[in-house]
Design an enzyme around this catalytic site. Structure first.
Site, PDB file in Angstrom:
ATOM      1  N   LYS A 153       2.391 -13.355 -10.945  1.00  0.00           N
ATOM      2  CA  LYS A 153       1.070 -12.834 -11.344  1.00  0.00           C
ATOM      3  C   LYS A 153       1.199 -11.390 -11.812  1.00  0.00           C
ATOM      4  O   LYS A 153       1.363 -10.468 -11.017  1.00  0.00           O
ATOM      5  CB  LYS A 153       0.076 -12.870 -10.163  1.00  0.00           C
ATOM      6  CG  LYS A 153      -1.350 -12.622 -10.641  1.00  0.00           C
ATOM      7  CD  LYS A 153      -2.226 -11.945  -9.633  1.00  0.00           C
ATOM      8  CE  LYS A 153      -2.317 -10.470  -9.781  1.00  0.00           C
ATOM      9  NZ  LYS A 153      -2.908  -9.944 -11.010  1.00  0.00           N
ATOM     10  N   GLY A 206       2.921  -2.788  -5.395  1.00  0.00           N
ATOM     11  CA  GLY A 206       1.599  -2.246  -5.694  1.00  0.00           C
ATOM     12  C   GLY A 206       1.238  -1.172  -4.692  1.00  0.00           C
ATOM     13  O   GLY A 206       2.112  -0.577  -4.059  1.00  0.00           O
ATOM     14  N   GLU A 209      -2.599   0.188  -0.001  1.00  0.00           N
ATOM     15  CA  GLU A 209      -3.868  -0.421   0.415  1.00  0.00           C
ATOM     16  C   GLU A 209      -3.847  -1.942   0.207  1.00  0.00           C
ATOM     17  O   GLU A 209      -4.176  -2.715   1.111  1.00  0.00           O
ATOM     18  CB  GLU A 209      -4.955   0.215  -0.449  1.00  0.00           C
ATOM     19  CG  GLU A 209      -6.350   0.072   0.063  1.00  0.00           C
ATOM     20  CD  GLU A 209      -7.325   0.665  -0.961  1.00  0.00           C
ATOM     21  OE1 GLU A 209      -6.943   1.564  -1.736  1.00  0.00           O
ATOM     22  OE2 GLU A 209      -8.465   0.171  -0.982  1.00  0.00           O
ATOM     23  N   GLY A 211      -1.170  -3.695  -0.232  1.00  0.00           N
ATOM     24  CA  GLY A 211      -0.069  -4.194   0.601  1.00  0.00           C
ATOM     25  C   GLY A 211      -0.566  -4.615   1.989  1.00  0.00           C
ATOM     26  O   GLY A 211      -0.135  -5.630   2.538  1.00  0.00           O
ATOM     27  N   GLU A 228       6.773  -3.509  -1.750  1.00  0.00           N
ATOM     28  CA  GLU A 228       7.207  -2.244  -2.377  1.00  0.00           C
ATOM     29  C   GLU A 228       5.921  -1.495  -2.702  1.00  0.00           C
ATOM     30  O   GLU A 228       5.209  -1.856  -3.630  1.00  0.00           O
ATOM     31  CB  GLU A 228       7.984  -2.528  -3.669  1.00  0.00           C
ATOM     32  CG  GLU A 228       9.210  -3.385  -3.494  1.00  0.00           C
ATOM     33  CD  GLU A 228      10.368  -2.649  -2.854  1.00  0.00           C
ATOM     34  OE1 GLU A 228      10.236  -1.451  -2.559  1.00  0.00           O
ATOM     35  OE2 GLU A 228      11.413  -3.293  -2.638  1.00  0.00           O
ATOM     36  N   GLU A 353      -1.127   9.721  -2.845  1.00  0.00           N
ATOM     37  CA  GLU A 353      -0.410   9.417  -4.081  1.00  0.00           C
ATOM     38  C   GLU A 353      -1.354   9.625  -5.272  1.00  0.00           C
ATOM     39  O   GLU A 353      -2.368   8.948  -5.389  1.00  0.00           O
ATOM     40  CB  GLU A 353       0.059   7.966  -4.037  1.00  0.00           C
ATOM     41  CG  GLU A 353       0.896   7.594  -5.214  1.00  0.00           C
ATOM     42  CD  GLU A 353       1.491   6.218  -5.059  1.00  0.00           C
ATOM     43  OE1 GLU A 353       0.757   5.296  -4.662  1.00  0.00           O
ATOM     44  OE2 GLU A 353       2.700   6.053  -5.325  1.00  0.00           O
TER      45      GLU A 353
END
Ligand code: NDP
Length: 451
Positions: A153, A206, A209, A211, A228, A353
Site C-alpha cells: 500500500k 511512517g 503516531e 506506528g 520504521e 520531528e
C-alpha cells in the site's frame, strides 16, 4: 471514488486514480493467499532469477521511474535517479541472498536438530510518501526473497511509482498474485491490512503516531510488525573536527528531500567553543543549497509534499530565533526555504520531528553533555559524529541510543547494511541480510536417530 495525484512543484494534477476500499483490499489479500503455496514452493534459484530480472527491468526503465518519482514527490531529478539506482541494487542484493539465508544444525542428544527459515505467508507493506519506491523496495526485496506474497500500500499522495513497479513485476515473470498493489487511504486500506486475519505481517514505514495504531491493530491477530518510524537525529560536531567539512556536509543531512527524511540530522549539536565559527560556515553552506525546479539537473532541494505539510513545518518557526532563512520560489508549489534556528534541546523545534528544511543549532559543553543532549529525545534512528579523535568517535558512537550512525559522514543507508531505529523510532531492521529476518520465521525440527 477517484482522487487527483498532484505534482507538489506545480500544484497541477498528474493523474486521477480510483481509491480502493475494504472490499478491494480483501480481494488483494485473497489473491496473495491463493498465490502463496505455489510461490513458497518455487526453487530458491528461480526466485532469485525473478528478482534479478526485476532489478534489470528497473535499470532498463530507470529514467521513466525517476521522472515519475520526481513529479509525484517534487524530488530533484538527479536525486530521484540515485534513488531508482538504489532500488535496482536492492533487488540485485536480495536475488543474491535467496540461497544464502541458511538454517543451522544444533548438537543435541539422541538425534539431529535443525532449523529452517520459513516464509510468513501474505505480508502487508505500508509505505510513506517521502521515498515511495525506495522504501517499497526495502520491504519487497526481502519479502519476496523469503517466499512471501505481498500486498503493497503506497501513500495516497504518491502511488504512481508503486503502480509502475507492479507492472514491472509482472513483466519480470512473478506469478499472478505474488505482488499486489492497492491504492487507497491509510485509515481504510492500511488499517484493513493491519487487522486482516490472513495477513501474517506488516512492514510499516511512517510516523510514530501511525506506528502506534499499527501495533494496536496488529495485536488482535498477534501479527508480526516491523516499524520504521520518525526521527530527531543529532549531528554532533566536536571542536576538534574538520569544521569546514562538517559544515559543508551538514545542510545535506537536513535539507536532502526538503527535510522530509526520517534520518534528517535536524539537531546540529556544536561544541560551544566553536559555535560562532561553525555557525558562520554553516550559513555559508546552507545559502549555497540550490532550491527550485525539480526538473533542473542542478537543483538540490524541491518543494514540500503538500500545502498542509508546509503549514505544519512553518508552525515550528513561531517564536524561534532564526539564524538564517534561504531563498525559495514564490509558487505555485509548496516551497519552503532552508532555515537555521538557534535552539535549546527543550524547544519544540528540537523535540518534535519537523519533517521539513529546518535545522536547530544547539550548543554543548563537553563530550558528556553532547551524549546527554543527543540522547534526550524519544527517538533513536540515526545521527553523525564529527571529530578527528578516533577513540572519542567510537566512545560516543557506543553511547548514543540510535540504530544507525555515521562518523565524519552523513551516510545512513546502504543496500548491504542494517537500517532501523531504537526507542520510538521503531524496531526491526531493513536492508542487508538482517532484512531477511523480518520476513521469515525460524522453525526448529528434531529428528530422533536413536531408540
Ligand atoms: P504516516 O504515518 O501518516 O503514513 C505512512 C503510511 O501509513 C501511509 O501509507 C499512510 O497512508 C498509512 N497510514 C495512515 N494511517 C494509517 C492507519 N491507521 N493504519 C495503517 N496505515 C495507515 O506518515 P507519512 O506518510 O506522513 O510519512 C512521514 C512520516 O514517516 C514521518 O514522521 C517520517 O519520519 C516517517 N518516516 C520514517 C521512516 C523510517 O524509515 N523510519 C522513513 C520515512 C518516513 P495514507 O498516507 O495513504 O493515508
Amino acid at each position: 471514488m477517484t482522487v487527483a495525484v498532484v505534482n507538489p512543484a506545480t500544484e497541477e494534477p498528474i493523474a486521477e486514480l480510483e481509491q480502493a476500499g475494504v472490499e478491494e483490499t480483501d480481494a488483494a489479500v485473497a489473491r496473495a493467499s491463493r498465490a502463496f503455496p505455489a510461490w513458497r514452493g518455487v526453487a530458491p534459484l528461480d526466485r532469485a532469477r525473478l528478482l534479478r530480472r526485476l532489478a534489470s527491468l528497473v535499470e532498463d526503465n530507470s529514467e521513466e521511474l525517476a521522472q515519475i518519482e520526481s513529479r509525484n514527490v517534487g524530488k530533484p531529478i538527479a536525486g530521484a535517479r540515485g534513488e531508482v539506482g538504489m532500488v535496482a541494487e536492492v533487488f540485485h542484493f536480495y536475488a543474491g541472498a535467496v540461497d544464502k539465508h541458511h538454517g543451522q544444525t544444533i548438537p543435541v542428544a539422541g538425534g539431529v536438530d535443525m532449523t529452517f527459515r520459513e516464509p510468513l505467508g501474505v505480508v502487508g507493506l505500508i509505505v510513506p510518501w517521502n521515498f515511495p519506491l525506495n522504501i517499497a523496495s526495502w520491504k519487497l526485496g526481502p519479502a519476496l526473497a523469503c517466499g512471501n506474497t505481498v500486498v503493497l500500500k503506497p501513500a495516497e499522495l504518491t502511488p504512481l511509482s508503486a503502480l509502475r513497479l507492479a507492472e514491472l513485476c509482472l513483466e519480470a515473470g512473478f506469478p499472478e498474485g505474488v505482488v499486489n498493489v492497492v491504492v487507497g487511504k491509510g485509515t481504510v486500506v492500511g488499517q484493513r491490512l493491519v487487522e486482516h486475519p490472513d495477513v501474517a505481517k506488516i512492514g510499516f514505514t511512517g510516523s510514530t503516531e501511525v506506528g502506534r495504531e499499527v501495533m494496536r491493530g496488529a495485536a488482535g491477530t498477534i501479527k508480526r510488525v516491523t516499524l520504521e518510524l520518525g526521527g530527531k537525529s543529532a549531528n554532533v560536531v566536536f571542536a576538534d573536527a574538520d569544521l569546514e567539512r562538517a559544515a559543508a556536509a551538514a545542510p545535506y543531512a537536513v535539507f536532502d528531500n526538503a527535510g522530509q527524511d526520517c534520518c534528517a540530522r535536524s539537531r546540529i549539536l556544536v561544541e560551544a567553543s566553536v559555535l560562532d565559527d561553525f555557525a558562520d560556515l554553516l550559513v555559508k553552506a546552507t545559502a549555497a543549497v540550490k532550491v527550485g525546479d525539480p526538473e533542473s539537473e542542478a537543483t538540490e532541494m524541491g518543494p514540500l509534499i503538500s500545502a498542509s505539510h508546509r503549514e505544519s513545518v512553518g508552525s515550528f518557526l513561531d517564536g524561534a530565533e532564526v539564524l538564517f532563512r534561504g531563498d525559495a520560489p514564490d509558487g505555485p508549489g509548496y516551497w519552503f526555504p532552508c532555515t537555521l534556528v538557534h535552539a535549546s534541546n527543550d524547544d519544540r523545534v528540537a523535540r518534535e520531528e519537523v519533517f521539513g528544511p529546518v535545522a536547530a543549532l544547539i550548543p554543548f559543553a563537553d563530550e558528556a553533555d553532547a551524549i546527554r543532549i543527543a540522547n534526550d529525545t524519544p527517538y533513536g534512528l540515526s545521527g553523525s559524529i564529527w571529530t578527528r579523535d578516533g577513540a572519542r568517535a567510537l566512545r560516543v558512537a557506543r553511547a548514543l541510543e540510535t540504530g544507525v550512525l555515521a562518523i565524519n559522514s552523513n551516510s545512513s543507508v546502504r543496500v548491504s547494511t542494517p537500517f532501523g531505529g531504537m526507542k520510538q523510532s521503531g524496531f526491526g531492521r531493513e536492508l542487508g541480510l538482517h532484512g531477511l529476518d523480518g520476513y521469515s520465521e525460524v522453525k526448529n525440527v528434531y529428528y530422533a536417530t536413536e531408540g
